[in-house]
Design a protein around this motif. Structure first.
Motif, PDB file in Angstrom:
ATOM      1  N   SER A  94       0.844  -1.196   0.000  1.00 16.79           N
ATOM      2  CA  SER A  94       0.000   0.000   0.000  1.00 16.79           C
ATOM      3  C   SER A  94       0.879   1.246   0.000  1.00 16.79           C
ATOM      4  O   SER A  94       1.831   1.337   0.786  1.00 16.79           O
ATOM      5  CB  SER A  94      -0.903   0.022   1.233  1.00 16.79           C
ATOM      6  OG  SER A  94      -1.822  -1.048   1.230  1.00 16.79           O
ATOM      7  N   SER A  95       0.562   2.187  -0.856  1.00 19.66           N
ATOM      8  CA  SER A  95       1.301   3.455  -0.875  1.00 19.66           C
ATOM      9  C   SER A  95       0.884   4.349   0.276  1.00 19.66           C
ATOM     10  O   SER A  95       1.707   5.003   0.921  1.00 19.66           O
ATOM     11  CB  SER A  95       1.065   4.167  -2.206  1.00 19.66           C
ATOM     12  OG  SER A  95       1.488   3.372  -3.286  1.00 19.66           O
ATOM     13  N   ASN A  96      -0.422   4.376   0.574  1.00 20.11           N
ATOM     14  CA  ASN A  96      -0.953   5.205   1.644  1.00 20.11           C
ATOM     15  C   ASN A  96      -0.918   4.395   2.945  1.00 20.11           C
ATOM     16  O   ASN A  96      -1.905   3.798   3.358  1.00 20.11           O
ATOM     17  CB  ASN A  96      -2.384   5.630   1.300  1.00 20.11           C
ATOM     18  CG  ASN A  96      -2.926   6.674   2.265  1.00 20.11           C
ATOM     19  OD1 ASN A  96      -2.415   6.852   3.360  1.00 20.11           O
ATOM     20  ND2 ASN A  96      -3.973   7.374   1.845  1.00 20.11           N
ATOM     21  N   THR A  97       0.233   4.385   3.588  1.00 20.19           N
ATOM     22  CA  THR A  97       0.411   3.548   4.780  1.00 20.19           C
ATOM     23  C   THR A  97      -0.399   4.058   5.980  1.00 20.19           C
ATOM     24  O   THR A  97      -0.801   3.266   6.834  1.00 20.19           O
ATOM     25  CB  THR A  97       1.892   3.466   5.166  1.00 20.19           C
ATOM     26  OG1 THR A  97       2.414   4.786   5.315  1.00 20.19           O
ATOM     27  CG2 THR A  97       2.684   2.719   4.105  1.00 20.19           C
ATOM     28  N   THR A  98      -0.643   5.360   6.034  1.00 18.62           N
ATOM     29  CA  THR A  98      -1.442   5.905   7.139  1.00 18.62           C
ATOM     30  C   THR A  98      -2.855   5.340   7.102  1.00 18.62           C
ATOM     31  O   THR A  98      -3.391   4.877   8.113  1.00 18.62           O
ATOM     32  CB  THR A  98      -1.494   7.441   7.062  1.00 18.62           C
ATOM     33  OG1 THR A  98      -0.173   7.967   7.134  1.00 18.62           O
ATOM     34  CG2 THR A  98      -2.331   8.011   8.205  1.00 18.62           C
ATOM     35  N   GLU A  99      -3.460   5.371   5.924  1.00 19.69           N
ATOM     36  CA  GLU A  99      -4.796   4.810   5.749  1.00 19.69           C
ATOM     37  C   GLU A  99      -4.779   3.300   5.957  1.00 19.69           C
ATOM     38  O   GLU A  99      -5.714   2.722   6.523  1.00 19.69           O
ATOM     39  CB  GLU A  99      -5.316   5.143   4.343  1.00 19.69           C
ATOM     40  CG  GLU A  99      -6.629   4.482   3.969  1.00 19.69           C
ATOM     41  CD  GLU A  99      -7.805   4.905   4.829  1.00 19.69           C
ATOM     42  OE1 GLU A  99      -8.798   4.162   4.867  1.00 19.69           O
ATOM     43  OE2 GLU A  99      -7.722   5.981   5.469  1.00 19.69           O
ATOM     44  N   GLY A 312      -4.541   0.159   2.014  1.00 18.06           N
ATOM     45  CA  GLY A 312      -4.409   1.607   2.164  1.00 18.06           C
ATOM     46  C   GLY A 312      -4.770   2.404   0.933  1.00 18.06           C
ATOM     47  O   GLY A 312      -5.029   3.613   1.018  1.00 18.06           O
ATOM     48  N   ASP A 313      -4.801   1.756  -0.247  1.00 21.46           N
ATOM     49  CA  ASP A 313      -4.972   2.490  -1.507  1.00 21.46           C
ATOM     50  C   ASP A 313      -6.346   2.296  -2.146  1.00 21.46           C
ATOM     51  O   ASP A 313      -6.592   2.812  -3.234  1.00 21.46           O
ATOM     52  CB  ASP A 313      -3.899   2.046  -2.510  1.00 21.46           C
ATOM     53  CG  ASP A 313      -2.497   2.387  -2.040  1.00 21.46           C
ATOM     54  OD1 ASP A 313      -2.376   3.168  -1.075  1.00 21.46           O
ATOM     55  OD2 ASP A 313      -1.531   1.857  -2.620  1.00 21.46           O
ATOM     56  N   ASP A 316      -8.184   5.663  -2.676  1.00 20.16           N
ATOM     57  CA  ASP A 316      -7.418   6.504  -3.608  1.00 20.16           C
ATOM     58  C   ASP A 316      -7.545   6.002  -5.040  1.00 20.16           C
ATOM     59  O   ASP A 316      -7.725   6.800  -5.976  1.00 20.16           O
ATOM     60  CB  ASP A 316      -5.935   6.526  -3.193  1.00 20.16           C
ATOM     61  CG  ASP A 316      -5.717   7.203  -1.843  1.00 20.16           C
ATOM     62  OD1 ASP A 316      -6.590   7.981  -1.433  1.00 20.16           O
ATOM     63  OD2 ASP A 316      -4.675   6.934  -1.211  1.00 20.16           O
ATOM     64  N   GLU A 317      -7.448   4.694  -5.217  1.00 23.47           N
ATOM     65  CA  GLU A 317      -7.555   4.126  -6.563  1.00 23.47           C
ATOM     66  C   GLU A 317      -8.960   4.304  -7.126  1.00 23.47           C
ATOM     67  O   GLU A 317      -9.134   4.569  -8.323  1.00 23.47           O
ATOM     68  CB  GLU A 317      -7.189   2.638  -6.543  1.00 23.47           C
ATOM     69  CG  GLU A 317      -5.719   2.367  -6.270  1.00 23.47           C
ATOM     70  CD  GLU A 317      -4.822   2.823  -7.420  1.00 23.47           C
ATOM     71  OE1 GLU A 317      -5.297   2.839  -8.568  1.00 23.47           O
ATOM     72  OE2 GLU A 317      -3.656   3.159  -7.166  1.00 23.47           O
ATOM     73  N   HIS A 335     -15.949  10.242  -1.665  1.00 16.12           N
ATOM     74  CA  HIS A 335     -14.924   9.207  -1.482  1.00 16.12           C
ATOM     75  C   HIS A 335     -15.558   7.853  -1.130  1.00 16.12           C
ATOM     76  O   HIS A 335     -15.256   7.236  -0.106  1.00 16.12           O
ATOM     77  CB  HIS A 335     -13.929   9.610  -0.385  1.00 16.12           C
ATOM     78  CG  HIS A 335     -13.108  10.798  -0.753  1.00 16.12           C
ATOM     79  ND1 HIS A 335     -13.585  12.090  -0.660  1.00 16.12           N
ATOM     80  CD2 HIS A 335     -11.837  10.903  -1.231  1.00 16.12           C
ATOM     81  CE1 HIS A 335     -12.636  12.934  -1.051  1.00 16.12           C
ATOM     82  NE2 HIS A 335     -11.579  12.251  -1.411  1.00 16.12           N
TER      83      HIS A 335
END
Length: 419
Positions: A94-99, A312-313, A316-317, A335
């Motif tokens: 996952s790029s968005n590790t916070t999420e 996490g993505d 976003d995706e 969202h």
């Protein structure tokens, strides 16, 4: 309604540690319809009670390996832990590790609850202990409904307006439908199994069912309304063709129709979300948010098989493709998730995650228990609602699933496995 349950006897058969553990289970069931934050605290109390009882039995050398789990039960508990583990692994890509960490933290109950049920020797649970949990869950829902009904009637008197949808009850309508359909199905089993020969019990159960039907209609959940139609159809078929209790079937359906009709009288035609949706689809209107969301989710999934995008993505995706697929700014700004748990899991964790989720759903149909009806009703209703909402992405659904999935898998004294 609780006359057939000897509550004093249920507790007198337990020692102090068992009473504490069972009380926290009851508290967990009561907390879920009220607040997910309360439910989390109840889960923590259950964990504490279980750990204390486990340590006490270890110290006293009275602990024995739990004998209430069949092989399939154990596999189901391990699959729940595996479901959590797969989401945890997906953080790595996952790029968005916070999420990603935020989402995985929400799912901790999938690991905690089955571990507690695996180590805790719940041999003392009987069918009546399970019934009491479901009774309190149903009663809490009805108390919640009556609270908001009184508030709505006061609004009708003072402002000449009856609040509907989320204005009636702020709890997300699909989760309310999930809770209410289970309570309705459970009360029907009480009607069939325990209301014979007692007019007072019969009327009490029918009255509670009418209130729950009204709850679903007022909150206008399309998932709840479709589920209600299917449930009523199933009840009618079971009463008339299986139970051969035609008059009870007529009385039950009449009571439900009266409750539904009374609610619809209070509502303007524009509030009928299900009928308006059906009319729109019949007229070729494909602008419904759900259609756009589903099409976008399927497109995103197809481009990211077999591993998914990572937990996490997922949002976003989807956002990238929402901007490509629609000009409706309201959809883009909100969202949205896939609004389908199976698609959501497939999007986040790929084919392996979906297979684990499908296995969790399938196993209860193969568990051999004489009192398996509660488990089958629960998993059927949950799987149905999961088609229209990502119910395991929020604590309202996670707490509900983890409690009843783990609890209803337990082989109770009156429901030992069939050889």
């Amino acid at each position: 309604m609780l006359k057939s349950l000897n509550i004093k006897r249920l507790f007198s058969s337990l020692d102090g540690y068992q009473k504490a553990e069972y009380m926290t289970l009851l508290l967990w069931a009561v907390a879920i319809p009220l607040s997910w934050k309360l439910a989390l605290k109840a889960l923590a109390l259950f964990a504490l009670a279980t750990i204390i009882r486990f340590c006490h039995e270890k110290i006293r050398k009275t602990y024995s390996r739990p004998a209430h789990h069949s092989r399939l039960n154990t596999i189901a508990y391990l699959l729940s832990i595996g479901f959590f583990a797969i989401y945890l692994i997906s953080i790595a890509y996952s790029s968005n590790t916070t999420e990603a960490w935020s989402n995985v933290n929400k799912k901790m109950a999938f690991a905690i609850a089955p571990v507690l049920f695996l180590v805790s020797n719940l041999y003392y649970l009987t069918r009546d202990h399970i019934r009491l949990v479901l009774h309190l869950f149903s009663a809490t829902l009805i108390v919640r409904f009556l609270f908001f009904l009184i508030r709505a009637l006061n609004c009708l008197i003072t402002r000449s307006a009856f609040p509907l949808d989320e204005f009636f009850d702020p709890l997300h309508h699909t989760y309310l439908a999930l809770y209410t359909l289970l309570a309705l199905a459970f009360l029907y089993t009480e009607l069939v199994d325990y209301a014979r020969g007692s007019r007072r019990t019969l009327l009490a159960v029918l009255g509670m069912m009418v209130l729950l039907v009204a709850y679903i209609i007022i909150t206008q959940s399309r998932t709840g309304l479709v589920g209600l139609i299917l449930l009523i159809g199933g009840i009618l078929i079971h009463l008339v063709f299986v139970q051969k209790r035609i008059w009870l079937g007529i009385i039950t359906i009449a009571a439900i129709i009266i409750g539904a009709g009374g609610v619809y009288i209070l509502q303007p035609d524009t509030s009928h979300r299900l009928t308006n949706t059906i009319k729109g689809l019949a007229q070729g209107n494909s602008s419904d948010d759900r259609l756009v969301i589903t099409q976008t989710a399927l497109q995103t999934i197809g481009e990211n098989l077999p591993w998914g995008v990572g937990v996490g993505d997922r949002i976003d995706e989807l956002q990238v493709r929402f901007k490509q697929n629609t000009s409706d700014q309201a959809i883009i700004d909100r969202h949205f998730n896939p609004h389908n748990q199976f698609l959501d899991t497939l999007l986040s964790t790929g084919v392996i995650g979906l297979l684990v989720l499908l296995s969790l759903v399938a196993i209860p149909f193969f568990v051999k228990k004489r009192d398996n009806v509660y488990l089958l009703l629960f998993i059927s209703i949950t799987a149905f609602c999961a088609l229209f909402e990502s119910i395991l992405e929020r604590q309202m659904g996670i707490q509900f699933f983890c409690l009843f999935y783990c609890l209803l898998l337990v082989d109770t004294k009156e429901g030992t496995p069939i050889d």
